[in-house]
Design a protein around this motif. Structure first.
Motif, PDB file in Angstrom:
ATOM      1  N   ILE A   1      28.364  28.701  29.474  1.00 13.03           N
ATOM      2  CA  ILE A   1      27.703  29.859  28.851  1.00 13.03           C
ATOM      3  C   ILE A   1      27.963  29.880  27.347  1.00 13.03           C
ATOM      4  CG2 ILE A   1      27.532  32.387  28.795  1.00 13.03           C
ATOM      5  CD1 ILE A   1      28.473  32.381  31.712  1.00 13.03           C
ATOM      6  N   GLU A   2      29.158  29.499  26.962  1.00 14.76           N
ATOM      7  CA  GLU A   2      29.523  29.520  25.548  1.00 14.76           C
ATOM      8  C   GLU A   2      28.826  28.436  24.740  1.00 14.76           C
ATOM      9  OE1 GLU A   2      33.831  29.311  25.694  1.00 14.76           O
ATOM     10  OE2 GLU A   2      33.957  31.401  25.035  1.00 14.76           O
ATOM     11  N   SER A   3      28.507  27.304  25.374  1.00 14.21           N
ATOM     12  CA  SER A   3      28.074  26.153  24.567  1.00 14.21           C
ATOM     13  C   SER A   3      26.845  25.418  25.073  1.00 14.21           C
ATOM     14  CB  SER A   3      29.227  25.138  24.478  1.00 14.21           C
ATOM     15  OG  SER A   3      29.616  24.719  25.783  1.00 14.21           O
ATOM     16  N   CYS A   4      26.031  26.077  25.925  1.00 10.03           N
ATOM     17  CA  CYS A   4      24.901  25.340  26.496  1.00 10.03           C
ATOM     18  C   CYS A   4      23.703  25.272  25.551  1.00 10.03           C
ATOM     19  CB  CYS A   4      24.473  25.953  27.826  1.00 10.03           C
ATOM     20  SG  CYS A   4      23.638  27.553  27.680  1.00 10.03           S
ATOM     21  N   GLY A   5      23.792  25.897  24.394  1.00 11.14           N
ATOM     22  CA  GLY A   5      22.666  25.926  23.462  1.00 11.14           C
ATOM     23  C   GLY A   5      22.167  24.563  23.051  1.00 11.14           C
ATOM     24  N   ASP A   6      23.071  23.586  22.955  1.00  9.29           N
ATOM     25  CA  ASP A   6      22.687  22.235  22.523  1.00  9.29           C
ATOM     26  C   ASP A   6      21.779  21.539  23.541  1.00  9.29           C
ATOM     27  OD1 ASP A   6      24.251  22.657  20.324  1.00  9.29           O
ATOM     28  OD2 ASP A   6      25.999  21.607  21.130  1.00  9.29           O
ATOM     29  N   GLN A   7      21.794  22.021  24.790  1.00  4.96           N
ATOM     30  CA  GLN A   7      21.027  21.370  25.841  1.00  4.96           C
ATOM     31  C   GLN A   7      19.647  22.013  26.045  1.00  4.96           C
ATOM     32  OE1 GLN A   7      23.432  21.040  29.446  1.00  4.96           O
ATOM     33  NE2 GLN A   7      25.286  21.342  28.243  1.00  4.96           N
ATOM     34  N   LEU A   8      19.293  22.979  25.211  1.00 13.00           N
ATOM     35  CA  LEU A   8      18.072  23.754  25.404  1.00 13.00           C
ATOM     36  C   LEU A   8      17.010  23.410  24.368  1.00 13.00           C
ATOM     37  CD1 LEU A   8      19.748  27.237  26.006  1.00 13.00           C
ATOM     38  CD2 LEU A   8      19.032  25.578  27.747  1.00 13.00           C
ATOM     39  N   SER A   9      15.766  23.748  24.728  1.00 13.98           N
ATOM     40  CA  SER A   9      14.666  23.587  23.775  1.00 13.98           C
ATOM     41  C   SER A   9      14.798  24.665  22.703  1.00 13.98           C
ATOM     42  CB  SER A   9      13.331  23.738  24.504  1.00 13.98           C
ATOM     43  OG  SER A   9      13.173  25.083  24.953  1.00 13.98           O
TER      44      SER A   9
ATOM     45  N   SER B   1      16.589  30.070  21.320  1.00 15.60           N
ATOM     46  CA  SER B   1      16.411  31.348  20.637  1.00 15.60           C
ATOM     47  C   SER B   1      16.756  32.515  21.558  1.00 15.60           C
ATOM     48  CB  SER B   1      14.964  31.470  20.148  1.00 15.60           C
ATOM     49  OG  SER B   1      14.733  32.750  19.590  1.00 15.60           O
ATOM     50  N   TYR B   2      16.265  32.458  22.803  1.00 13.84           N
ATOM     51  CA  TYR B   2      16.561  33.522  23.765  1.00 13.84           C
ATOM     52  C   TYR B   2      18.024  33.495  24.162  1.00 13.84           C
ATOM     53  CZ  TYR B   2      16.312  36.469  27.906  1.00 13.84           C
ATOM     54  OH  TYR B   2      16.530  37.467  28.830  1.00 13.84           O
ATOM     55  N   TYR B   3      18.554  32.295  24.363  1.00 12.97           N
ATOM     56  CA  TYR B   3      19.958  32.127  24.760  1.00 12.97           C
ATOM     57  C   TYR B   3      20.893  32.746  23.730  1.00 12.97           C
ATOM     58  CZ  TYR B   3      24.403  29.576  24.706  1.00 12.97           C
ATOM     59  OH  TYR B   3      25.737  29.242  24.623  1.00 12.97           O
ATOM     60  N   GLU B   4      20.631  32.506  22.457  1.00 15.95           N
ATOM     61  CA  GLU B   4      21.505  33.035  21.410  1.00 15.95           C
ATOM     62  C   GLU B   4      21.498  34.572  21.383  1.00 15.95           C
ATOM     63  OE1 GLU B   4      23.655  31.528  19.673  1.00 15.95           O
ATOM     64  OE2 GLU B   4      23.131  29.446  20.116  1.00 15.95           O
ATOM     65  N   LYS B   5      20.357  35.160  21.757  1.00 14.68           N
ATOM     66  CA  LYS B   5      20.264  36.621  21.761  1.00 14.68           C
ATOM     67  C   LYS B   5      21.069  37.242  22.895  1.00 14.68           C
ATOM     68  CE  LYS B   5      15.639  36.897  19.693  1.00 14.68           C
ATOM     69  NZ  LYS B   5      14.210  37.263  19.938  1.00 14.68           N
ATOM     70  N   THR B   6      21.216  36.512  23.997  1.00 16.82           N
ATOM     71  CA  THR B   6      21.860  37.097  25.182  1.00 16.82           C
ATOM     72  C   THR B   6      23.200  36.470  25.534  1.00 16.82           C
ATOM     73  OG1 THR B   6      20.733  35.564  26.698  1.00 16.82           O
ATOM     74  CG2 THR B   6      19.592  37.631  26.157  1.00 16.82           C
ATOM     75  N   LYS B   7      23.595  35.410  24.818  1.00 18.30           N
ATOM     76  CA  LYS B   7      24.803  34.661  25.182  1.00 18.30           C
ATOM     77  C   LYS B   7      26.041  35.547  25.266  1.00 18.30           C
ATOM     78  CE  LYS B   7      26.899  32.163  22.029  1.00 18.30           C
ATOM     79  NZ  LYS B   7      27.300  31.063  21.110  1.00 18.30           N
ATOM     80  N   THR B   8      26.281  36.348  24.240  1.00 17.58           N
ATOM     81  CA  THR B   8      27.498  37.165  24.189  1.00 17.58           C
ATOM     82  C   THR B   8      27.489  38.209  25.299  1.00 17.58           C
ATOM     83  OG1 THR B   8      27.553  36.847  21.798  1.00 17.58           O
ATOM     84  CG2 THR B   8      28.945  38.587  22.697  1.00 17.58           C
TER      85      THR B   8
END
Length: 353
Positions: A167-175, A180-187
């Motif tokens: 959850i903390e670091s999956c952003g690198d694996q996304l389109s 963009s959506y992940y960063e808004k809801t990650k925390t």
């Protein structure tokens, strides 16, 4: 100062209104039952009774020739008295697969679903029999479905760590769009899953939290348990850090009117709902394990297992999880006791090697 309406109170009011709609589709005499149960059960429980009883009455008029051609609202107490134990055995068979209405998809029930519906019917009949409004209680003459104990599905310690890390670091694996959506809801997502894993609260209790329910000074959250009882659940440093990080972001959100007190917001700036939490848990957990179907309830089981392994105190686990009956907890964690007993067989050596 105006009293704040809690999430639990809002849900109770909505369920009361929904219950009125559903009971209007049932036989008129059933109102006595729901009125009689109103002092000892929540509106949510009574609503589940109403849905389950409606299925029974649908069965009577669609499958039993004696009632064919009638509407559910035409049924009288004497019709209830004419039902036999054999009728109820046929009803249990019917519940395995039935169509609510002609042309609709089949609905199926497993052991748990059938037992719940039969328990509702048994409670229904017991009310009228106790009040001497009917002469017979056929539900007392049949055996209730037996539930086979299922293995507890939970995350192992390494899977818990992998889930939180993902959850903390999956952003690198996304389109780019997904990121963009992940960063808004990650925390927020990290705070929710850390809270579920670190306290064992129910998903309904999680979404019902208000920001005022979090007490960092005493490191506890105030939850409304099943039945409406309040309880303080204490949390550790990891939960505290995740909540603090989320609250820092939450302070920049302007919620929609009526949702100002909610602890967790959805993307629409409303109180997050159960379905959203279920979906986000499924989304992240599926990237960590493909062999386990992880739900918020499985995160609760993960917490209960870890707490029992650390303390060996089944009564503490029952208390923290909010089980009214410790036997419920014992049934869930009986397999762990079996593992401990097996270890005992090799713990004592009769001869030195």
């Amino acid at each position: 100062m105006e009293k704040r309406t809690t999430y639990h109170e809002e849900q109770e009011r909505e369920n009361i209104l929904k219950l009125r709609e559903v009971t209007a589709t049932l036989p008129p005499f059933s109102k006595d039952f729901f009125r009689g149960r109103s002092l000892t059960t929540s509106a949510h429980t009574r609503l589940k009774y109403a849905y389950d009883l409606r299925i029974f009455f649908q069965f009577l008029i669609s499958e039993n020739p004696a009632y064919r051609g009638k509407q559910i609202t035409d049924l009288k107490l004497e019709d209830l008295d004419r039902v036999t134990a054999q009728d109820l055995e046929e009803y249990m068979e019917y519940l395995k697969a039935y169509k609510p209405q002609e042309g609709e998809e089949y609905i199926t029930n497993g052991e748990k679903g059938i037992k719940r519906k039969m328990s509702a019917l048994r409670t229904f009949y017991a009310y009228y029999f106790k009040h001497e409004m009917i002469l017979n209680n056929p539900t007392a003459l049949i055996d209730m479905p037996k539930l086979h104990q299922k293995e507890i599905i939970r995350l192992d310690a390494d899977e818990v760590a992998a889930l939180l890390d993902f959850i903390e670091s999956c952003g690198d694996q996304l389109s780019p769009h997904q990121r963009s959506y992940y960063e808004k809801t990650k925390t927020r997502d990290l705070a929710i899953i850390t809270l579920l894993l670190g306290t064992g609260i129910r998903v309904s209790e999680c979404v019902g939290l208000d920001v005022e329910d979090v007490d960092f000074r005493n490191k506890g959250i105030r939850v409304i348990r099943k039945g409406g009882n309040e309880m303080i659940i204490y949390f550790g440093p990891e939960v505290e850090d995740a909540l603090q990080n989320y609250l820092a972001e939450r302070s920049a959100i302007t919620p929609l009117a009526g949702h100002e007190h909610a602890l967790f917001f959805s993307s629409q700036r409303k109180r997050i709902n159960v379905k959203t939490v279920e979906n986000l848990v499924k989304k992240y957990a599926s990237r960590v394990t493909t062999t386990k179907k992880i739900t918020p309830h499985k995160l609760r089981s993960t917490y209960g297992t870890a707490l029992y392994q650390e303390t060996g105190d089944i009564y503490l686990v029952a208390d923290v999880l909010g089980h009214k009956d410790v036997n419920t907890t014992k049934r869930h964690y009986a397999a762990m006791d079996e593992m401990r007993r097996k270890k005992a067989a090799t713990a004592v050596h009769l001869r030195e090697d």
